[in-house]
Design a protein around this motif. Structure first.
Motif, PDB file in Angstrom:
ATOM      1  N   ASP A   1       0.804  -1.351  -0.036  1.00  0.00           N
ATOM      2  CA  ASP A   1      -0.290   0.126  -0.143  1.00  0.00           C
ATOM      3  C   ASP A   1       0.794   1.319  -0.058  1.00  0.00           C
ATOM      4  O   ASP A   1       0.697   2.204   0.584  1.00  0.00           O
ATOM      5  N   MET A   2       1.906   1.203  -0.774  1.00  0.00           N
ATOM      6  CA  MET A   2       2.593   2.439  -1.162  1.00  0.00           C
ATOM      7  C   MET A   2       2.212   3.567  -1.743  1.00  0.00           C
ATOM      8  O   MET A   2       1.394   3.395  -2.615  1.00  0.00           O
ATOM      9  N   ARG A   3       1.947   4.555  -1.152  1.00  0.00           N
ATOM     10  CA  ARG A   3       1.370   6.115  -1.786  1.00  0.00           C
ATOM     11  C   ARG A   3       2.213   6.961  -2.272  1.00  0.00           C
ATOM     12  O   ARG A   3       3.133   7.321  -1.163  1.00  0.00           O
ATOM     13  N   GLY A   4       1.984   7.592  -3.288  1.00  0.00           N
ATOM     14  CA  GLY A   4       3.004   8.751  -3.623  1.00  0.00           C
ATOM     15  C   GLY A   4       1.988   9.742  -4.301  1.00  0.00           C
ATOM     16  O   GLY A   4       0.781   9.745  -4.098  1.00  0.00           O
ATOM     17  N   LYS A   5       2.378  10.869  -4.989  1.00  0.00           N
ATOM     18  CA  LYS A   5       1.491  11.819  -5.466  1.00  0.00           C
ATOM     19  C   LYS A   5       0.556  12.737  -4.258  1.00  0.00           C
ATOM     20  O   LYS A   5       1.211  12.509  -3.181  1.00  0.00           O
ATOM     21  N   GLY A   6      -0.441  12.851  -4.736  1.00  0.00           N
ATOM     22  CA  GLY A   6      -1.275  13.597  -3.577  1.00  0.00           C
ATOM     23  C   GLY A   6      -1.635  12.846  -2.459  1.00  0.00           C
ATOM     24  O   GLY A   6      -1.725  13.226  -1.249  1.00  0.00           O
ATOM     25  N   ALA A   7      -2.130  11.143  -3.083  1.00  0.00           N
ATOM     26  CA  ALA A   7      -2.386  10.446  -1.736  1.00  0.00           C
ATOM     27  C   ALA A   7      -1.216  10.304  -0.885  1.00  0.00           C
ATOM     28  O   ALA A   7      -1.398   9.953   0.264  1.00  0.00           O
ATOM     29  N   GLY A   8       0.035  10.294  -1.440  1.00  0.00           N
ATOM     30  CA  GLY A   8       1.298  10.173  -0.437  1.00  0.00           C
ATOM     31  C   GLY A   8       1.080  11.577   0.590  1.00  0.00           C
ATOM     32  O   GLY A   8       1.698  11.336   1.566  1.00  0.00           O
ATOM     33  N   LEU A   9       1.024  12.475  -0.243  1.00  0.00           N
ATOM     34  CA  LEU A   9       0.990  13.843   0.462  1.00  0.00           C
ATOM     35  C   LEU A   9       0.092  13.715   1.761  1.00  0.00           C
ATOM     36  O   LEU A   9       0.500  13.917   3.009  1.00  0.00           O
ATOM     37  N   VAL A  10      -1.061  13.344   1.578  1.00  0.00           N
ATOM     38  CA  VAL A  10      -2.297  13.313   2.439  1.00  0.00           C
ATOM     39  C   VAL A  10      -1.853  12.251   3.544  1.00  0.00           C
ATOM     40  O   VAL A  10      -2.246  12.621   4.745  1.00  0.00           O
ATOM     41  N   THR A  11      -1.485  11.184   3.152  1.00  0.00           N
ATOM     42  CA  THR A  11      -1.262  10.260   3.967  1.00  0.00           C
ATOM     43  C   THR A  11      -0.042  10.607   4.894  1.00  0.00           C
ATOM     44  O   THR A  11      -0.027  10.324   6.194  1.00  0.00           O
ATOM     45  N   GLN A  12       1.118  11.353   4.322  1.00  0.00           N
ATOM     46  CA  GLN A  12       2.231  11.837   5.549  1.00  0.00           C
ATOM     47  C   GLN A  12       1.620  12.984   6.462  1.00  0.00           C
ATOM     48  O   GLN A  12       1.723  12.945   7.275  1.00  0.00           O
ATOM     49  N   LEU A  13       0.691  13.695   5.864  1.00  0.00           N
ATOM     50  CA  LEU A  13       0.066  14.829   6.676  1.00  0.00           C
ATOM     51  C   LEU A  13      -0.733  14.155   7.807  1.00  0.00           C
ATOM     52  O   LEU A  13      -0.621  14.660   9.056  1.00  0.00           O
ATOM     53  N   VAL A  14      -1.659  13.022   7.596  1.00  0.00           N
ATOM     54  CA  VAL A  14      -2.249  12.363   8.457  1.00  0.00           C
ATOM     55  C   VAL A  14      -1.574  11.684   9.457  1.00  0.00           C
ATOM     56  O   VAL A  14      -1.634  11.641  10.745  1.00  0.00           O
ATOM     57  N   LYS A  15      -0.312  11.151   8.856  1.00  0.00           N
ATOM     58  CA  LYS A  15       0.439  10.227   9.832  1.00  0.00           C
ATOM     59  C   LYS A  15       0.946  11.316  10.922  1.00  0.00           C
ATOM     60  O   LYS A  15       1.104  11.161  12.110  1.00  0.00           O
ATOM     61  N   ALA A  16       1.488  12.604  10.366  1.00  0.00           N
ATOM     62  CA  ALA A  16       2.048  13.506  11.152  1.00  0.00           C
ATOM     63  C   ALA A  16       1.267  13.916  12.299  1.00  0.00           C
ATOM     64  O   ALA A  16       1.538  14.188  13.454  1.00  0.00           O
ATOM     65  N   LEU A  17      -0.120  14.151  11.932  1.00  0.00           N
ATOM     66  CA  LEU A  17      -1.113  14.575  12.828  1.00  0.00           C
ATOM     67  C   LEU A  17      -1.354  13.631  13.948  1.00  0.00           C
ATOM     68  O   LEU A  17      -1.353  13.964  15.002  1.00  0.00           O
ATOM     69  N   LEU A  18      -1.506  12.409  13.467  1.00  0.00           N
ATOM     70  CA  LEU A  18      -1.666  11.110  14.442  1.00  0.00           C
ATOM     71  C   LEU A  18      -0.606  11.234  15.501  1.00  0.00           C
ATOM     72  O   LEU A  18      -0.885  10.787  16.628  1.00  0.00           O
ATOM     73  N   ALA A  19       0.625  11.165  14.881  1.00  0.00           N
ATOM     74  CA  ALA A  19       1.859  11.299  15.690  1.00  0.00           C
ATOM     75  C   ALA A  19       1.829  12.346  16.933  1.00  0.00           C
ATOM     76  O   ALA A  19       2.480  12.103  18.024  1.00  0.00           O
ATOM     77  N   ARG A  20       1.447  13.584  16.781  1.00  0.00           N
ATOM     78  CA  ARG A  20       1.076  14.341  17.474  1.00  0.00           C
ATOM     79  C   ARG A  20      -0.140  14.386  18.545  1.00  0.00           C
ATOM     80  O   ARG A  20      -0.307  15.353  19.168  1.00  0.00           O
ATOM     81  N   LYS A  21      -0.974  13.440  18.113  1.00  0.00           N
ATOM     82  CA  LYS A  21      -2.303  13.556  18.731  1.00  0.00           C
ATOM     83  C   LYS A  21      -3.074  14.490  18.650  1.00  0.00           C
ATOM     84  O   LYS A  21      -3.903  15.058  19.489  1.00  0.00           O
ATOM     85  N   ILE A  22      -2.983  15.050  17.426  1.00  0.00           N
ATOM     86  CA  ILE A  22      -4.115  16.025  17.115  1.00  0.00           C
ATOM     87  C   ILE A  22      -5.245  15.667  16.512  1.00  0.00           C
ATOM     88  O   ILE A  22      -5.311  15.087  15.758  1.00  0.00           O
ATOM     89  N   PRO A  23      -6.317  16.067  17.145  1.00  0.00           N
ATOM     90  CA  PRO A  23      -7.790  15.450  16.856  1.00  0.00           C
ATOM     91  C   PRO A  23      -8.011  15.879  15.116  1.00  0.00           C
ATOM     92  O   PRO A  23      -7.791  16.982  14.864  1.00  0.00           O
ATOM     93  N   ILE A  24      -8.661  14.808  14.800  1.00  0.00           N
ATOM     94  CA  ILE A  24      -9.185  14.989  13.425  1.00  0.00           C
ATOM     95  C   ILE A  24     -10.531  14.545  13.393  1.00  0.00           C
ATOM     96  O   ILE A  24     -10.939  13.340  13.802  1.00  0.00           O
ATOM     97  N   ALA A  25     -11.534  15.495  13.046  1.00  0.00           N
ATOM     98  CA  ALA A  25     -12.743  15.051  13.072  1.00  0.00           C
ATOM     99  C   ALA A  25     -13.517  14.826  11.774  1.00  0.00           C
ATOM    100  O   ALA A  25     -13.189  15.811  10.923  1.00  0.00           O
ATOM    101  N   LEU A  26     -14.085  13.650  11.455  1.00  0.00           N
ATOM    102  CA  LEU A  26     -14.634  13.445  10.183  1.00  0.00           C
ATOM    103  C   LEU A  26     -16.132  13.810  10.383  1.00  0.00           C
ATOM    104  O   LEU A  26     -16.813  13.773  11.417  1.00  0.00           O
ATOM    105  N   GLU A  27     -16.773  13.998   8.995  1.00  0.00           N
ATOM    106  CA  GLU A  27     -18.291  14.001   9.076  1.00  0.00           C
ATOM    107  C   GLU A  27     -18.750  15.137  10.158  1.00  0.00           C
ATOM    108  O   GLU A  27     -19.652  15.223  10.818  1.00  0.00           O
ATOM    109  N   THR A  28     -18.054  16.328  10.068  1.00  0.00           N
ATOM    110  CA  THR A  28     -18.185  17.431  11.073  1.00  0.00           C
ATOM    111  C   THR A  28     -18.424  18.715  10.298  1.00  0.00           C
ATOM    112  O   THR A  28     -17.314  19.424  10.069  1.00  0.00           O
ATOM    113  N   PRO A  29     -19.651  18.808   9.771  1.00  0.00           N
ATOM    114  CA  PRO A  29     -19.646  20.411   8.852  1.00  0.00           C
ATOM    115  C   PRO A  29     -19.445  21.567   9.532  1.00  0.00           C
ATOM    116  O   PRO A  29     -20.090  21.351  10.704  1.00  0.00           O
ATOM    117  N   VAL A  30     -18.779  22.486   9.209  1.00  0.00           N
ATOM    118  CA  VAL A  30     -18.718  23.746   9.792  1.00  0.00           C
ATOM    119  C   VAL A  30     -19.920  24.655   9.103  1.00  0.00           C
ATOM    120  O   VAL A  30     -20.051  24.608   8.051  1.00  0.00           O
TER     121      VAL A  30
END
Length: 205
Positions: free
Chosen positions: A138-167
């Motif tokens: 499941d190697m990911r590059g291009k846009g998918a890779g960038l988003v995966t890296q960003l999410v990985k960094a957020l999770l590592a810092r225990k930064i909350p990510i809210a799904l299905e949460t319309p503003v």
């Protein structure tokens, strides 16, 4: 696309600010907002370095020149175009399937590889064994890779990510944005601002 990035500097390459501005002014066709252009030119290299310092990995796309190289003032050869390096979706654990990946596009390779292999129209000649191995991992590059890296960094810092949460709207105080109001009425405050990011769907109201 980041002029005067740290990859260029590490190689001793000089990318003058006036050249970057000249090329961007050409691309803008007279409709560019100078203050924002200067912010992108001056802060772009610092942003890439910041992301790398926080665990994301980038690389220059080899051989890719500015689109109007040889035509527009300030355009240059390879160096300014960057891409996210490959990352495994398995690194996300339970979040692996929450990051969207394209169904048909070959995102398990880098843009540099795709170019070197002759482009998407020569897909039949690509290294199919390598592609199968990348998909297995499941190697990911291009846009998918960038988003995966960003999410990985957020999770590592225990930064909350809210799904299905319309503003519903922005919160403001004395002319300054101070947070957001969710559709359910809950408020989330922001000390340093709110980023409104729409991806490729800014046309969708």
């Amino acid at each position: 696309w980041v002029g005067d990035n740290h990859f260029m500097r590490a190689k001793g390459e000089i990318d003058p600010r006036e050249d970057i501005l000249a090329y961007m002014n050409f691309l803008g066709g007279g409709e560019i907002e100078e203050k924002r252009m200067h912010a992108l030119v001056d802060d772009g290299p610092r942003a890439i370095s910041f992301y790398e310092a926080n665990g994301l990995a980038f690389a220059q796309v080899p051989g890719v020149v500015d689109h109007y190289f040889g035509v527009a003032k300030g355009a240059r050869g390879p160096g300014r175009t960057l891409e996210a390096q490959l990352v495994s979706g398995f690194d996300l654990g339970d979040w692996r399937d929450k990051v969207r990946t394209p169904k048909d596009a070959p995102y398990c390779i880098t843009a540099g590889e795709q170019i070197a292999w002759g482009g998407i129209n020569r897909y039949a000649t690509w290294d199919q064994a390598l592609l199968a191995e990348r998909r297995e991992k499941d190697m990911r590059g291009k846009g998918a890779g960038l988003v995966t890296q960003l999410v990985k960094a957020l999770l590592a810092r225990k930064i909350p990510i809210a799904l299905e949460t319309p503003v519903d709207s922005l919160l403001t105080e004395n002319g300054r944005v101070t947070g957001v109001r969710l559709a359910g009425g809950e408020r989330i405050s922001a000390r340093r601002g709110v980023v409104i990011a729409t991806g490729g769907y800014e046309w969708n109201a």
